[in-house]
Design a protein around this motif. Sequence first.
Motif, PDB file in Angstrom:
ATOM      1  N   GLU A   1       0.828  -1.205   0.000  1.00  0.00           N
ATOM      2  CA  GLU A   1       0.000   0.000   0.000  1.00  0.00           C
ATOM      3  C   GLU A   1       0.864   1.258   0.000  1.00  0.00           C
TER       4      GLU A   1
ATOM      5  N   VAL B   1       1.921   1.880  -3.490  1.00  0.00           N
ATOM      6  CA  VAL B   1       0.784   2.407  -4.259  1.00  0.00           C
ATOM      7  C   VAL B   1       0.573   3.876  -3.945  1.00  0.00           C
ATOM      8  N   ASP B   2       0.549   4.213  -2.658  1.00  0.00           N
ATOM      9  CA  ASP B   2       0.330   5.604  -2.254  1.00  0.00           C
ATOM     10  C   ASP B   2       1.428   6.519  -2.785  1.00  0.00           C
TER      11      ASP B   2
ATOM     12  N   ILE C   1       0.884   7.038  -6.547  1.00  0.00           N
ATOM     13  CA  ILE C   1      -0.290   7.883  -6.789  1.00  0.00           C
ATOM     14  C   ILE C   1       0.048   9.339  -6.509  1.00  0.00           C
TER      15      ILE C   1
ATOM     16  N   GLU D   1      -7.220  -5.457  -2.985  1.00  0.00           N
ATOM     17  CA  GLU D   1      -7.724  -4.081  -3.038  1.00  0.00           C
ATOM     18  C   GLU D   1      -6.595  -3.120  -3.384  1.00  0.00           C
ATOM     19  N   TYR D   2      -5.415  -3.357  -2.839  1.00  0.00           N
ATOM     20  CA  TYR D   2      -4.269  -2.516  -3.175  1.00  0.00           C
ATOM     21  C   TYR D   2      -3.921  -2.684  -4.650  1.00  0.00           C
TER      22      TYR D   2
ATOM     23  N   ASP E   1      -5.975  -3.388  -7.022  1.00  0.00           N
ATOM     24  CA  ASP E   1      -6.979  -2.657  -7.811  1.00  0.00           C
ATOM     25  C   ASP E   1      -6.609  -1.181  -7.924  1.00  0.00           C
ATOM     26  N   ARG E   2      -6.137  -0.595  -6.835  1.00  0.00           N
ATOM     27  CA  ARG E   2      -5.715   0.811  -6.867  1.00  0.00           C
ATOM     28  C   ARG E   2      -4.495   0.973  -7.770  1.00  0.00           C
ATOM     29  N   TRP E   3      -3.610  -0.003  -7.729  1.00  0.00           N
ATOM     30  CA  TRP E   3      -2.416   0.010  -8.585  1.00  0.00           C
ATOM     31  C   TRP E   3      -2.830  -0.012 -10.052  1.00  0.00           C
TER      32      TRP E   3
ATOM     33  N   GLU F   1      -5.689   0.887 -11.312  1.00  0.00           N
ATOM     34  CA  GLU F   1      -6.382   2.139 -11.644  1.00  0.00           C
ATOM     35  C   GLU F   1      -5.393   3.252 -11.967  1.00  0.00           C
ATOM     36  N   LEU F   2      -4.301   3.332 -11.201  1.00  0.00           N
ATOM     37  CA  LEU F   2      -3.271   4.334 -11.458  1.00  0.00           C
ATOM     38  C   LEU F   2      -2.657   4.139 -12.839  1.00  0.00           C
TER      39      LEU F   2
ATOM     40  N   SER G   1      -4.978   4.955 -15.634  1.00  0.00           N
ATOM     41  CA  SER G   1      -5.171   6.393 -15.841  1.00  0.00           C
ATOM     42  C   SER G   1      -4.014   6.998 -16.640  1.00  0.00           C
TER      43      SER G   1
END
Length: 213
Positions: A75, A78-79, A82, A141-142, A144-146, A148-149, A152
């Motif tokens: 995470e 990922v943060d 982002i 879930e992490y 998924d955020r990865w 998405e980044l 994008s």
Amino acid sequence: MPSQHSDELGMRERKKKESMARLRTAAKELMWAQGYETVTTKAIAARADMGEATLFRYVPSKLDLFLSVYGDEFEQVVDQRIQAHADLPDDQLRGAAAHLDQVLESYDLLASLYTRYPELAFTFVKESFGTSTGIGRSGLEYADRWFELLESILEHGRATGALDVDDVPLVVQNCHAIYVHEVLRSHARDLPAAELPTRLRQRLTLSLSHLAR
């Protein structure tokens, strides 16, 4: 005025959070020092100053506890990416090379996490898809955020005409599949952990190069 019942509920909730925090700290200290396979739940519970039966009231298994704790490391990566992407000036994200570099630099950071903790990273990659509990699935879930980044970034490249890509999610999935394969291959073939970032970047560069207009 709070009732005695609500006070008791609040106290139990605080105690539960404090116990879980001790448990996570103990798991990280022992697993990071000794490795996932070596550490027992009995040892983790003792380090957290609780009984082994109490540990299993908080987590379903040692694996779920590990996935949750190591997920914090993922995470943070990922943060960090982002935030770095959000801070990137618009004039630095122009052209195919700039967009693809953002993807490559993201995986450079993820690869560096592997080089710091090769065995733990291998366990996380290998096991995170095999659990169905809420705690264990937090790693997904992490991810998924990865995704998405990275999507994008590629979507921006497509929208600005810098990249020729028909299926952005598929490209991102393929990139991550390369990362997962390199982690698993490195373990199976006993390849030097320090060389994974180079191997990964070479494969990703080759995979992404055809997207440049």
